[in-house]
Scaffold this motif. Structure first.
Motif, mmCIF file in Angstrom:
data_model
loop_
_atom_site.group_PDB
_atom_site.id
_atom_site.type_symbol
_atom_site.label_atom_id
_atom_site.label_comp_id
_atom_site.label_asym_id
_atom_site.label_seq_id
_atom_site.Cartn_x
_atom_site.Cartn_y
_atom_site.Cartn_z
ATOM 1 N N ARG A 299 0.829 -1.213 0.000
ATOM 2 C CA ARG A 299 0.000 0.000 0.000
ATOM 3 C C ARG A 299 0.856 1.252 0.000
ATOM 4 O O ARG A 299 0.575 2.209 -0.739
ATOM 5 N N GLN B 124 2.225 1.847 -3.366
ATOM 6 C CA GLN B 124 1.181 2.379 -4.240
ATOM 7 C C GLN B 124 1.119 3.904 -4.134
ATOM 8 O O GLN B 124 1.117 4.615 -5.151
ATOM 9 N N LYS C 222 -7.272 -7.075 -1.575
ATOM 10 C CA LYS C 222 -7.782 -5.750 -1.925
ATOM 11 C C LYS C 222 -6.644 -4.825 -2.361
ATOM 12 O O LYS C 222 -6.777 -4.084 -3.349
ATOM 13 N N VAL C 223 -5.546 -4.884 -1.629
ATOM 14 C CA VAL C 223 -4.398 -4.064 -1.994
ATOM 15 C C VAL C 223 -3.841 -4.495 -3.351
ATOM 16 O O VAL C 223 -3.549 -3.653 -4.208
ATOM 17 N N GLU D 168 -5.347 -6.035 -5.833
ATOM 18 C CA GLU D 168 -6.270 -5.698 -6.926
ATOM 19 C C GLU D 168 -6.071 -4.258 -7.389
ATOM 20 O O GLU D 168 -6.103 -3.967 -8.586
ATOM 21 N N TYR D 169 -5.845 -3.372 -6.438
ATOM 22 C CA TYR D 169 -5.608 -1.971 -6.789
ATOM 23 C C TYR D 169 -4.277 -1.823 -7.531
ATOM 24 O O TYR D 169 -4.183 -1.066 -8.510
ATOM 25 N N THR D 170 -3.267 -2.537 -7.079
ATOM 26 C CA THR D 170 -1.974 -2.513 -7.769
ATOM 27 C C THR D 170 -2.128 -2.930 -9.222
ATOM 28 O O THR D 170 -1.633 -2.254 -10.140
ATOM 29 N N ALA E 200 -4.789 -2.995 -11.114
ATOM 30 C CA ALA E 200 -5.593 -2.034 -11.876
ATOM 31 C C ALA E 200 -4.758 -0.825 -12.280
ATOM 32 O O ALA E 200 -4.851 -0.331 -13.418
ATOM 33 N N GLU E 201 -3.921 -0.351 -11.370
ATOM 34 C CA GLU E 201 -3.073 0.798 -11.674
ATOM 35 C C GLU E 201 -1.987 0.449 -12.687
ATOM 36 O O GLU E 201 -1.626 1.267 -13.536
#
Length: 218
Positions: A110, A113, A161-162, A164-166, A168-169
Motif C-alpha cells: 500500500r 502504491q 484488496k491491496v 487488486e488496486y496494484t 488495476a493501476e
C-alpha cells in the motif's frame, strides 16, 4: 606410460560415475529435489508458472506482474488453513507473528502504491492510510499488541484488496513509467521497476520466516 594409463582410467571412471549419478538423480528426483514438486493445485490450473508478458499490460509490467503473482502463490501456500491462534503464535517475546507479517506485506504494498502511483514522498501518507497501515508496517511490540485474533481469511482479504488496486493501476501505466528513475530515493537512483520488484522480493524474505514459525508450532 603408467601416468597416461592412470589418466585414461580416471577419465573413464569419472564418465561412468557421472552417467550413473545422472540416472540416479533422475529416478529419485522427488526425494532428492522436493522443491521440484508441484507448489499447489493453483500452479497446475493457470499460467502462474509462466514468467513473462501478460495480456492487459505492457511487456515489462506484465513480466513484473507474473513474478508478483508467482511469489504471492508461494507466500500463501504454507499458511493457508492455519488457525487464528497459529497465526498469532510468537516464537519468543520479541518475535513477529505470521498474521502481523501478512498485514505487513499488505502495508508495504500500500505504501509503494501511494509513493509510485500518487508520486508522494515516502512517508507522506494520508491520515487514513497511516492509521490503517503504520503499525503493520513497523511490526514489533505495537503489532504484537494490536494485530491478533484474526482468521486467515481476514488477512487474505486485506492483501487481495491491496493487490487488486496494484494490478488495476499497472494497467494504466506503461514500460516508460516502470523504467523512470527517481534520483532522490533514499537508496540512490532507483526506478519504479526496482521499487516494485522490491515489493515482490520482500514477500520472499518473509516466506522463510513463515515456514520457520510454522515448524515450531506444536
Amino acid at each position: 606410460m603408467k601416468e597416461q594409463l592412470f589418466t585414461a582410467d580416471r577419465r573413464n571412471f569419472l564418465k561412468k560415475s557421472s552417467l550413473f549419478t545422472l540416472g540416479a538423480l533422475a529416478s529419485t528426483s522427488v526425494i532428492a529435489a522436493p522443491h521440484l514438486q508441484p507448489l499447489s493445485s493453483y500452479s497446475q490450473d493457470s499460467d502462474v508458472n509462466i514468467v513473462g508478458p501478460k495480456e492487459g499490460y505492457t511487456p515489462q509490467i506484465g513480466t513484473l506482474v507474473s513474478m508478483m503473482n508467482w511469489m504471492r502463490m508461494v507466500i500463501l501456500s504454507p499458511v493457508r488453513g492455519m488457525s487464528a491462534s497459529d497465526l498469532d503464535y510468537l516464537v519468543d517475546d520479541d518475535a513477529n507473528s505470521i498474521g502481523a507479517m501478512l498485514m505487513h506485506l499488505a502495508a508495504t504494498e500500500r505504501f509503494y502504491q501511494i509513493h509510485t502511483f500518487e508520486n508522494k514522498t515516502w512517508g507522506d501518507w494520508s491520515k487514513e492510510d497511516s492509521e490503517k497501515w503504520s503499525v503493520a508496517s513497523g511490526l514489533g511490540a505495537q503489532a504484537r499488541k494490536e494485530i491478533k485474533g484474526k482468521p486467515f481469511d481476514y488477512y487474505l482479504e486485506e492483501m487481495s484488496k491491496v493487490r487488486e488496486y496494484t494490478l488495476a493501476e499497472f494497467k494504466n501505466r506503461d514500460d516508460e513509467w516502470l523504467m523512470s528513475v527517481d534520483k532522490n530515493f533514499p537508496w540512490g537512483p532507483t526506478n519504479n521497476y526496482c521499487k516494485w520488484f522490491h515489493v515482490c522480493e520482500h514477500e520472499s524474505n518473509h516466506n522463510g520466516q513463515f515456514k520457520f514459525i510454522k515448524s515450531r508450532i506444536s
